[in-house]
Write an enzyme that holds these catalytic residues in place. Structure first.
Site, PDB file in Angstrom:
ATOM      1  N   LYS A 158      -5.684  11.404   7.541  1.00 32.39           N
ATOM      2  CA  LYS A 158      -4.532  12.198   7.791  1.00 32.39           C
ATOM      3  C   LYS A 158      -3.262  10.970   8.799  1.00 32.39           C
ATOM      4  CE  LYS A 158      -6.124  14.740   4.252  1.00 32.39           C
ATOM      5  NZ  LYS A 158      -6.699  16.017   4.551  1.00 32.39           N
TER       6      LYS A 158
HETATM    7  C1  PLP Z   1      -7.098  16.901   4.385  1.00 34.83           C
HETATM    8  C2  PLP Z   1      -7.188  18.214   3.597  1.00 34.83           C
HETATM    9  C3  PLP Z   1      -7.710  19.722   3.973  1.00 34.83           C
HETATM   10  C4  PLP Z   1      -8.454  20.263   4.540  1.00 34.83           C
HETATM   11  O1  PLP Z   1      -8.291  19.451   5.958  1.00 34.83           O
HETATM   12  P1  PLP Z   1      -9.241  19.524   6.612  1.00 34.83           P
HETATM   13  O2  PLP Z   1      -8.747  19.384   8.245  1.00 34.83           O
HETATM   14  O3  PLP Z   1     -10.481  18.284   6.797  1.00 34.83           O
HETATM   15  O4  PLP Z   1      -9.742  20.824   7.167  1.00 34.83           O
HETATM   16  C5  PLP Z   1      -7.145  20.659   2.875  1.00 34.83           C
HETATM   17  N1  PLP Z   1      -5.818  20.209   2.329  1.00 34.83           N
HETATM   18  C6  PLP Z   1      -6.012  19.188   1.640  1.00 34.83           C
HETATM   19  C7  PLP Z   1      -5.019  18.544   0.135  1.00 34.83           C
HETATM   20  C8  PLP Z   1      -6.159  18.066   2.173  1.00 34.83           C
HETATM   21  O5  PLP Z   1      -5.731  17.117   2.194  1.00 34.83           O
END
Ligand code: PLP
Length: 379
Positions: free
Chosen positions: A188
């Site tokens: 991210k």
């Molecule tokens: C990455 C992601 C999540 C989950 O994030 P984590 O921190 O890995 O639990 C949820 N929704 C979306 C759209 C994502 O891209």
């Protein structure tokens, strides 16, 4: 292999984590509140609640909004499975709203149609969860207006979108939502390894999320049943979880926040370069809404022969990926009565989607390699 995404860790990030390791607190210390204040401040939100993943943040957001058996949560099929799963964690029913064919975020016309039908059937959702796919905000003003009309709450899944803007204000300010959630997974925009954070302007929701991230335990006499028995005393007033973020994670996140604007600016620069240099190839570039400034977590393109182009790019050492297989087409969800054809825009998008490499540390030479491989794959 050039990956589709990766973290950017500086010496300052490493020093910040090491400093915590030498300090008195590895968890439940002073750094998590500082990180929460930094993110909430960046967003212009009143409160931030940090947890060990965005999935946990979405879960406690649903709990804070009292989602439970008999209730309904709507999200989009073009998302990571976690957006939908948290509804099931709460015992609620989950349904989907199709995405816009151009921007791939929740379609407001599709939401309006579904709300009219749901109202007639007496099955209105308690929570609607738009997802800011690839870093571009959904049309939050329109969704917020519908929330007022139909009486549902709104959680923004902004896992892709810290540092993005909508109508010139930062995503996460919750102007049109109850709660907004970010992810800090390494692919991210900024990272804490694993980690997530929920922003809100509602102090009661913030307090409830804090309660649910730590076993449902409070030390605040004002929230206890009866009187406190002394300084040692705590009460478990609800069933919660251990979803706490560590001090090391928060230190990494706090240090990464210093470069948030630079990361997002760099991602926009790389995306602008793709926009320019892919313009003449037989592919569709990701459309941008004029009111949105994307954080460009992803650069998803559409190609006619996805399977072959994907294989050719992987063969050429390009770590392409696909975001997302529509959630309702996963076997778990299919067994809950969803089927192919239910959400045609998300399915049509998926059939042609490839995410090509985009991350702050992608250099020009590597981007050249990606573009040349793509041109060659598209013949
Ligand atoms: C990455 C992601 C999540 C989950 O994030 P984590 O921190 O890995 O639990 C949820 N929704 C979306 C759209 C994502 O891209």
């Amino acid at each position: 292999m050039i990956p589709y995404g990766r973290q950017d860790i500086s010496e300052a990030d490493i020093a910040a984590v090491v400093e915590v390791l030498r300090s008195d607190f590895l968890t439940q210390g002073p750094v998590v509140p500082r990180f929460e204040a930094a993110v909430a401040g960046q967003c212009g939100a009143a409160h931030g609640v940090a947890v060990n993943s965005a999935t946990s943040a979405l879960h406690i957001a649903c709990m804070a909004l009292d989602l439970g058996p008999g209730d309904i949560l709507w999200t989009v099929p073009n998302t990571f499975v976690a957006s939908a799963n948290v509804g099931v964690y709460c015992g609620a029913d989950v349904d989907f709203v199709d995405t816009d064919p151009d921007t791939y975020v929740m379609s407001v016309p599709a939401l309006e149609v579904k709300l009219v039908q749901a109202e007639a059937a007496g099955h209105l959702p308690k929570i609607v969860m738009p997802v800011h796919f690839a870093g571009q905000s959904a049309d939050m003003a329109a969704i917020g207006a519908l929330a007022g009309r139909y009486g549902f709450s709104v959680i923004e899944d902004a896992s892709h979108a810290i540092g993005a803007r909508y109508r010139d204000r930062p995503v996460g300010n919750c102007a049109h939502s109850d709660i907004c959630v970010f992810s800090f997974h390494p692919v991210k925009i900024i990272t804490t390894a694993e980690g997530g954070l929920a922003t809100t302007n509602n102090p009661e929701l913030a307090t409830r999320m804090e309660l649910h991230r730590s076993h449902g335990i409070t030390r605040d006499p004002a929230r206890m049943a009866g009187d406190s028995e002394g300084g040692w005393y705590y009460q478990m007033v609800d069933l919660g979880y251990n979803y706490r973020m560590t001090e090391m994670q928060a230190a990494l996140g706090l240090s990464q926040m210093d470069r948030l604007d630079a990361f997002v600016a760099r991602r926009n620069e790389l995306a602008a370069c793709y926009n320019r240099r892919l313009a003449d190839l037989p592919l569709t570039r990701p459309a941008q809404h004029p009111e949105s400034y994307s954080s460009y977590h992803l650069y998803p393109i559409q190609v006619a022969d996805r399977a072959r182009v994907f294989a050719d790019l992987r063969q050429a050492g390009i770590g392409v990926n696909v975001h997302y297989i529509p959630v309702h087409m996963q076997p778990y969800w299919a067994s809950r009565s969803f089927t192919e054809g239910d959400f045609p825009n998300a399915e049509q998008y998926y059939a042609h989607a490839i995410s090509i490499p985009l991350y702050a540390g992608l250099n020009e030479e590597d981007q050249d390699v990606v573009i040349a491989a793509l041109a060659s794959a598209l013949g």
